[in-house]
Design a protein around this motif. Structure first.
Motif: not given
Length: 92
Positions: A65-69, A6, A59-60, A62-63, A56
């Protein structure tokens, strides 16, 4: 994503945004023949790329493992394509 993945991804998004800003600044500085519209398009695309990279990165953070929108890469590509088309149209 686990481990350093990440962080590497966030860094690559940041590099992408900063390289877009650097390329826009270089074009604005070196080519005085570009119209004001092209200057505005380059500046807007550079700011958009930097904003996408920052979004982005957050987002990374915070989480991891979250995939990008799906719209993020598409939006970045569309901004670059629009600027490219403007530059081509300016030269015709």
């Amino acid at each position: 994503m686990s481990g350093l993945a990440p962080e590497r991804t966030a860094l690559s998004w940041r590099r992408t945004g900063l390289s877009g800003v650097a390329a826009a600044a270089l074009l604005l500085r070196l080519d005085d023949s570009l119209s004001t519209t092209i200057h505005a398009a380059l500046a807007a695309a550079a700011l958009l790329l930097l904003g996408i990279a920052d979004l982005r990165r957050r987002q990374l953070r915070r989480s991891p493992t979250r995939e990008p929108h799906p719209a993020l890469p598409a939006l970045a590509a569309a901004a670059l394509a629009a600027v490219g088309l403007c530059l081509v149209a300016e030269r015709l």
